[in-house]
Motif scaffolding. Structure first.
Motif, PDB file in Angstrom:
ATOM      1  N   LEU A 112       0.833  -1.196   0.000  1.00 18.32           N
ATOM      2  CA  LEU A 112       0.000   0.000   0.000  1.00 18.32           C
ATOM      3  C   LEU A 112       0.870   1.250   0.000  1.00 18.32           C
ATOM      4  CD1 LEU A 112      -2.725   1.521   0.282  1.00 18.32           C
ATOM      5  CD2 LEU A 112      -2.465   1.290   2.777  1.00 18.32           C
ATOM      6  N   ALA A 113       1.875   1.295   0.868  1.00 20.70           N
ATOM      7  CA  ALA A 113       2.666   2.521   1.001  1.00 20.70           C
ATOM      8  C   ALA A 113       4.053   2.241   1.537  1.00 20.70           C
ATOM      9  CB  ALA A 113       1.951   3.506   1.923  1.00 20.70           C
ATOM     10  N   GLU A 211       1.720   1.358  -3.865  1.00 20.65           N
ATOM     11  CA  GLU A 211       0.738   2.282  -4.438  1.00 20.65           C
ATOM     12  C   GLU A 211       1.142   3.731  -4.193  1.00 20.65           C
ATOM     13  OE1 GLU A 211      -2.466   1.865  -5.789  1.00 20.65           O
ATOM     14  OE2 GLU A 211      -2.649  -0.324  -5.737  1.00 20.65           O
ATOM     15  N   PHE A 212       1.654   4.015  -2.970  1.00 17.49           N
ATOM     16  CA  PHE A 212       1.973   5.381  -2.575  1.00 17.49           C
ATOM     17  C   PHE A 212       3.343   5.413  -1.892  1.00 17.49           C
ATOM     18  CE2 PHE A 212      -2.687   5.056  -2.388  1.00 17.49           C
ATOM     19  CZ  PHE A 212      -3.041   6.078  -3.255  1.00 17.49           C
ATOM     20  N   TYR A 213       3.966   6.586  -2.008  1.00 25.96           N
ATOM     21  CA  TYR A 213       5.249   6.843  -1.334  1.00 25.96           C
ATOM     22  C   TYR A 213       5.072   8.129  -0.532  1.00 25.96           C
ATOM     23  CZ  TYR A 213       6.880   3.218  -4.463  1.00 25.96           C
ATOM     24  OH  TYR A 213       7.036   2.021  -5.122  1.00 25.96           O
ATOM     25  N   LEU A 224      -0.657   6.476  12.687  1.00 23.69           N
ATOM     26  CA  LEU A 224      -0.328   5.556  11.608  1.00 23.69           C
ATOM     27  C   LEU A 224      -1.570   4.849  11.071  1.00 23.69           C
ATOM     28  CD1 LEU A 224       1.957   4.444   9.924  1.00 23.69           C
ATOM     29  CD2 LEU A 224       2.339   2.685  11.667  1.00 23.69           C
ATOM     30  N   ASP A 225      -2.453   4.403  11.955  1.00 24.17           N
ATOM     31  CA  ASP A 225      -3.687   3.744  11.506  1.00 24.17           C
ATOM     32  C   ASP A 225      -4.564   4.697  10.699  1.00 24.17           C
ATOM     33  OD1 ASP A 225      -3.071   1.278  12.614  1.00 24.17           O
ATOM     34  OD2 ASP A 225      -3.954   1.799  14.557  1.00 24.17           O
ATOM     35  N   GLY A 226      -4.628   5.963  11.142  1.00 23.58           N
ATOM     36  CA  GLY A 226      -5.409   6.946  10.401  1.00 23.58           C
ATOM     37  C   GLY A 226      -4.837   7.196   9.016  1.00 23.58           C
ATOM     38  N   LEU A 227      -3.498   7.247   8.902  1.00 27.99           N
ATOM     39  CA  LEU A 227      -2.865   7.445   7.602  1.00 27.99           C
ATOM     40  C   LEU A 227      -3.109   6.244   6.697  1.00 27.99           C
ATOM     41  CD1 LEU A 227      -1.025   9.073   5.711  1.00 27.99           C
ATOM     42  CD2 LEU A 227       0.944   7.975   6.790  1.00 27.99           C
ATOM     43  N   GLU A 232      -5.822   3.764   2.073  1.00 27.18           N
ATOM     44  CA  GLU A 232      -6.685   2.684   1.571  1.00 27.18           C
ATOM     45  C   GLU A 232      -7.847   3.248   0.752  1.00 27.18           C
ATOM     46  OE1 GLU A 232      -6.581  -0.446   1.436  1.00 27.18           O
ATOM     47  OE2 GLU A 232      -5.272  -1.239   3.003  1.00 27.18           O
ATOM     48  N   SER A 233      -8.367   4.393   1.188  1.00 25.51           N
ATOM     49  CA  SER A 233      -9.492   4.994   0.468  1.00 25.51           C
ATOM     50  C   SER A 233      -9.073   5.547  -0.889  1.00 25.51           C
ATOM     51  CB  SER A 233     -10.112   6.115   1.309  1.00 25.51           C
ATOM     52  OG  SER A 233      -9.224   7.223   1.436  1.00 25.51           O
ATOM     53  N   ARG A 234      -7.757   5.745  -1.092  1.00 20.44           N
ATOM     54  CA  ARG A 234      -7.243   6.279  -2.351  1.00 20.44           C
ATOM     55  C   ARG A 234      -6.593   5.209  -3.210  1.00 20.44           C
ATOM     56  NH1 ARG A 234      -9.302  11.369  -3.299  1.00 20.44           N
ATOM     57  NH2 ARG A 234      -9.312  12.571  -1.357  1.00 20.44           N
TER      58      ARG A 234
END
Length: 339
Positions: A112-113, A211-213, A224-227, A232-234
Motif C-alpha cells: 500500500l505505502a 501504491e503510494f510513497y 499511523l492507523d489513520g494514515l 486505503e481509500s485512495r
C-alpha cells in the motif's frame, strides 16, 4: 703647344661625369623596376593560392537527390525525438515495466505505502521516542506492519566525512533496529533537503513496489492507523499528489529564515505556487516514477516541499488537498500533529 695639348686632354674628363651619373640612375631604375616586377609576381602567386583554397571550400551545388536525403534525415531526426518524448511519457505514467528490487520486501505482492521518516545524525533520542509511540519497534513489529502492506523507515544520508563516527553510529543503530533507509549517495545537510527528496523517492521506488510513497518530517507525530485508512481509500488512484495544500510569501532577503535564492522566478507578487506542505507529502507510484526517471534534470529550490510542488506543476498530477494532513488543524480525525 703645351697649353693647347692640356686643353685637349681636359675635355674628355669633363664629359665623363654626366655619363657616370646617367649610368648610376639607370642602375637604380633597373633595380626599382625589377623589384616591382618581383613583388607583383609574389602577389599574383599569393592571390592564386587564395583563390584555389576558396574554390575548394566553396559548397558544391546540391542535386535534387542530395536535397531529398537532407530532408529525409531531418524528418528521421524529428521522429526519433518524438519517440524519445513518448517513451519518457510512457515511463512516467507507469506503462513500462521496470525491474524493481524487492530487497526490502518479504512479499511479492504490491504494498500500500512506503513511508519515509526524515531524520538526522543528532536525532537518536527523537527516533527512540517515535519507536516507543506511533512507530513499530523491532524487526518483528516491522514485518507485521509490512504484512498490512506498509513499509516504514527512517531516511538519512551520509556524513560529509564518509565513514566517520556519525556514519558508524547510524550503521550500528541500523543493525540493531533494521528500520533505516540509508541514502549512500546523499550528503546529510539542511541545505541538501530538496535533493534528499529526489533521492528518497527514487530509492524507495527501486526497493519497494507500492501504491503510494510518503515523506514524513521528524517534527510531527503520526496517527499511523489513520494514515493507512486514508491511503486505503485512495488505493488505485494514479497521479495523486496528496497533502495539506498551501502557498506563502517568498523570502527575498538573504540571511532571513526560509530565504529563497531563486526568488526572482516567482514573479512580482513574490508568492509560492500551491503545494503540499513539507510535513507530510504523498505521491502515487506513477508520479514517483516520473521523479525517478527525470531526477537529473528536475530543478530544486531552497525547500523540499516547494521543489516537489514545482515537479508536479509540469505534469498532469491530481492535487488532493486533505486537511486531515494539516498537522496544525483542529480536526479530530487528523492523522498528524506537531511533535
Amino acid at each position: 703647344m703645351d697649353n693647347a695639348s692640356r686643353r685637349w686632354r681636359s675635355k674628355p674628363l669633363q664629359t665623363s661625369n654626366p655619363s657616370l651619373i646617367m649610368a648610376f640612375f639607370s642602375c637604380l631604375a633597373w633595380l626599382y623596376v625589377a623589384g616591382r616586377l618581383w613583388q607583383d609576381a609574389e602577389n599574383r602567386n599569393i592571390l592564386a593560392n587564395l583563390l584555389m583554397k576558396n574554390s575548394v571550400r566553396r559548397p558544391k551545388v546540391l542535386t535534387v537527390e542530395d536535397k531529398l536525403m537532407v530532408l529525409g534525415c531531418k524528418d528521421l531526426e524529428k521522429r526519433i525525438v518524438e519517440a524519445e518524448m513518448d517513451l519518457t511519457l510512457a515511463k512516467s505514467q507507469g506503462y513500462l515495466k521496470s525491474q524493481l528490487k524487492q530487497s526490502g520486501s518479504s512479499s511479492d505482492k504490491k504494498l500500500l505505502a512506503v513511508i519515509g521518516v526524515y531524520t538526522g545524525f543528532g536525532s537518536h533520542l527523537k527516533r527512540n521516542v517515535f519507536r516507543g509511540s506511533w512507530m513499530p519497534r523491532g524487526e518483528e513489529a516491522l514485518k507485521k506492519l509490512e504484512e498490512r502492506g506498509v513499509v516504514i523507515r527512517f531516511v538519512i544520508g551520509r556524513s560529509a566525512n564518509r565513514g566517520d563516527s556519525l556514519d558508524r553510529n547510524i550503521d550500528v543503530e541500523n543493525r540493531l533496529t533494521k528500520d533505516f533507509l540509508i541514502l549512500d549517495g546523499h550528503e546529510e545537510a539542511q541545505e541538501e533537503l530538496p535533493k534528499k527528496a529526489k533521492l528518497f523517492f527514487s530509492t524507495a521506488l527501486q526497493n519497494w513496489d507500492a501504491e503510494f510513497y510518503v515523506k514524513v518530517d521528524d517534527k510531527i507525530d503520526l496517527d499511523l492507523d489513520g494514515l493507512i485508512s486514508l491511503l486505503e481509500s485512495r488505493r488505485g488512484q494514479d497521479s495523486a499528489y496528496i497533502g495539506c495544500m498551501k502557498s506563502g510569501d517568498v523570502i527575498t532577503e538573504a540571511g532571513r529564515p526560509w530565504y529563497e535564492p531563486e526568488w526572482w522566478k516567482f514573479g512580482d507578487e513574490k508568492s509560492y505556487f500551491r503545494h503540499a506542505g513539507g510535513s507530510l507529502i504523498i505521491l502515487s507510484k506513477n508520479l514517483v516514477q516520473y521523479v525517478n526517471i527525470n531526477s537529473a534534470s528536475l530543478m530544486t529550490y531552497a525547500h523540499d516541499d516547494i521543489s516537489v510542488g514545482s515537479w508536479m506543476m509540469g505534469i498532469q498530477a491530481t492535487y488532493i488537498d486533505d486537511n486531515r494532513l494539516c498537522c496544525s488543524s483542529s480536526r479530530q480525525d487528523k492523522v498528524c500533529s506537531a511533535a
